[in-house]
Design a protein around this motif. Structure first.
Motif, PDB file in Angstrom:
ATOM      1  N   ARG A 116      59.416  16.354  21.345  1.00  0.00           N
ATOM      2  CA  ARG A 116      59.085  15.737  19.994  1.00  0.00           C
ATOM      3  C   ARG A 116      59.358  14.360  19.726  1.00  0.00           C
ATOM      4  N   ILE A 117      59.772  13.608  20.683  1.00  0.00           N
ATOM      5  CA  ILE A 117      59.991  11.946  20.746  1.00  0.00           C
ATOM      6  C   ILE A 117      59.162  11.158  21.280  1.00  0.00           C
TER       7      ILE A 117
ATOM      8  N   GLU B 123      50.752  17.734  15.134  1.00  0.00           N
ATOM      9  CA  GLU B 123      51.741  17.312  14.143  1.00  0.00           C
ATOM     10  C   GLU B 123      52.171  18.480  13.104  1.00  0.00           C
TER      11      GLU B 123
ATOM     12  N   LEU C 220      57.242  19.684   8.504  1.00  0.00           N
ATOM     13  CA  LEU C 220      58.558  20.218   8.411  1.00  0.00           C
ATOM     14  C   LEU C 220      58.737  20.824   7.296  1.00  0.00           C
TER      15      LEU C 220
ATOM     16  N   TYR D 197      65.208  14.404  18.330  1.00  0.00           N
ATOM     17  CA  TYR D 197      64.854  14.817  16.950  1.00  0.00           C
ATOM     18  C   TYR D 197      65.598  14.386  16.074  1.00  0.00           C
TER      19      TYR D 197
ATOM     20  N   HIS E  56      64.735  11.264  14.600  1.00  0.00           N
ATOM     21  CA  HIS E  56      63.394  11.529  13.789  1.00  0.00           C
ATOM     22  C   HIS E  56      63.706  11.987  12.236  1.00  0.00           C
ATOM     23  N   VAL E  57      64.748  12.771  12.119  1.00  0.00           N
ATOM     24  CA  VAL E  57      65.017  13.404  10.849  1.00  0.00           C
ATOM     25  C   VAL E  57      65.497  12.133   9.964  1.00  0.00           C
TER      26      VAL E  57
ATOM     27  N   PRO F  34      60.819  22.573  12.223  1.00  0.00           N
ATOM     28  CA  PRO F  34      59.351  22.699  12.128  1.00  0.00           C
ATOM     29  C   PRO F  34      58.553  24.124  11.425  1.00  0.00           C
TER      30      PRO F  34
ATOM     31  N   THR G 132      56.609  15.390   8.906  1.00  0.00           N
ATOM     32  CA  THR G 132      56.013  15.980  10.237  1.00  0.00           C
ATOM     33  C   THR G 132      56.853  15.787  11.368  1.00  0.00           C
ATOM     34  N   SER G 133      56.597  16.355  12.278  1.00  0.00           N
ATOM     35  CA  SER G 133      57.152  16.362  13.720  1.00  0.00           C
ATOM     36  C   SER G 133      56.300  16.649  14.781  1.00  0.00           C
TER      37      SER G 133
END
Length: 293
Positions: A147-148, A162, A165, A201, A204-205, A242, A264-265
């Protein structure tokens, strides 16, 4: 300890007779007795009660059961290695982040295991995106699902989908009446994953909240999605997952959508630059068939 010790003990445990075991192994009885004695000396326990009849001790029964499984697995590994080396079978190593198991990955694995048109031996390894990149460069896996986004000249990354979330909250939480904004959610204590390795992840959050000028308070770090979900159910905090994770049905948690469109992720496919092996090409073809047009 050597493999012959395990093999000798396996035959002896099956026959419970030194003379018969020696015949089956095509060796004399004294060398067999010495090998079993060496095995017991190394383990520091008796595996046999040397009476009439010969019996396995409790430790011997345990060792027989588990060493038999070990030898069977080794035989399978050797057979598959030979078949792969002769071109009769193809090895494909797949790395995946746990949250990607709720997308196309399960169906992909089912299709790959069908043996049509290419017979594959799959190696499945749970790992973060960063670990996938390292494993790809070391040759331990052939394809990764994470996811990165990671910038590495040796690796090609492709965004497959995509995922929206959603917020995971304890059952009965007032925000379950949603949809809610990230600003509302930022007021809650967070369970964040994975804690290591980074980037992950979790970064990302954190970046998603920071893009709206807010930060989150992490009440608990964990390394696994399932652990994070369990801690949310225990009331430790909330988390972002997700939307595909909603396939999990638990009575102690609920999910609510987010108002932000960019919450989104991605599911990101990673592979080595220039890799055109038959197993990988077959895998990529199936992925293309599974993705929505």
């Amino acid at each position: 300890m050597e493999l012959r010790h395990l093999r000798y003990f396996q035959v002896l445990a099956q026959t419970l007779n030194f003379t018969r075991a020696a015949e089956l192994l095509h060796i004399a009885q004294p060398p067999l007795s010495r090998q079993i004695q060496q095995l017991e000396d190394e383990l520091g326990v008796l595996l046999l009660e040397r009476g009439r009849p010969l019996k396995l001790t409790d430790a011997g029964r345990f060792f027989h059961e588990h060493s038999t499984a070990l030898l069977e697995q080794l035989a399978k590994v050797c057979d598959n290695t030979k078949r792969i080396g002769l071109g009769e079978k193809t090895w494909l190593g797949i790395g995946f982040a746990p949250s990607t198991l709720y997308g196309v990955l399960p169906e992909l694995i089912r299709r790959l295991r069908s043996g049509e048109p290419l017979e594959l031996e799959l190696g499945l390894s749970e790992m973060t995106t960063l670990q996938q990149v390292q494993a790809l460069k070391a040759g331990r896996i052939d394809i990764g699902f994470g996811r990165i986004r990671i910038d590495d000249p040796a690796i090609i990354q492709t965004v497959l989908t995509e995922d929206r979330l959603v917020a995971a909250l304890p059952a009965g939480h007032p925000l379950l009446a949603g949809p809610i904004s990230l600003r509302q959610l930022a007021k809650e204590p967070f369970v964040l994953y994975p804690g290591n390795p980074r980037p992950s992840y979790a970064d990302h959050v954190i970046a998603l909240f920071e893009s709206y000028g807010v930060s989150i308070h992490v009440a608990q770090w964990t390394n696994e999605l399932q652990t994070a979900i369990g801690l949310v159910g225990a009331g430790i905090g909330v988390t972002l997952v997700p939307a595909s994770v909603q396939l999990l049905h638990r009575d102690d948690i609920g999910f609510t959508p987010l108002l932000e469109d960019n919450a989104t992720s991605p599911i990101i496919l990673s592979r080595r630059v220039g890799d055109v092996t038959p197993g990988l090409n077959h895998c990529l073809k199936i992925i293309d068939e599974l993705l929505p047009r």
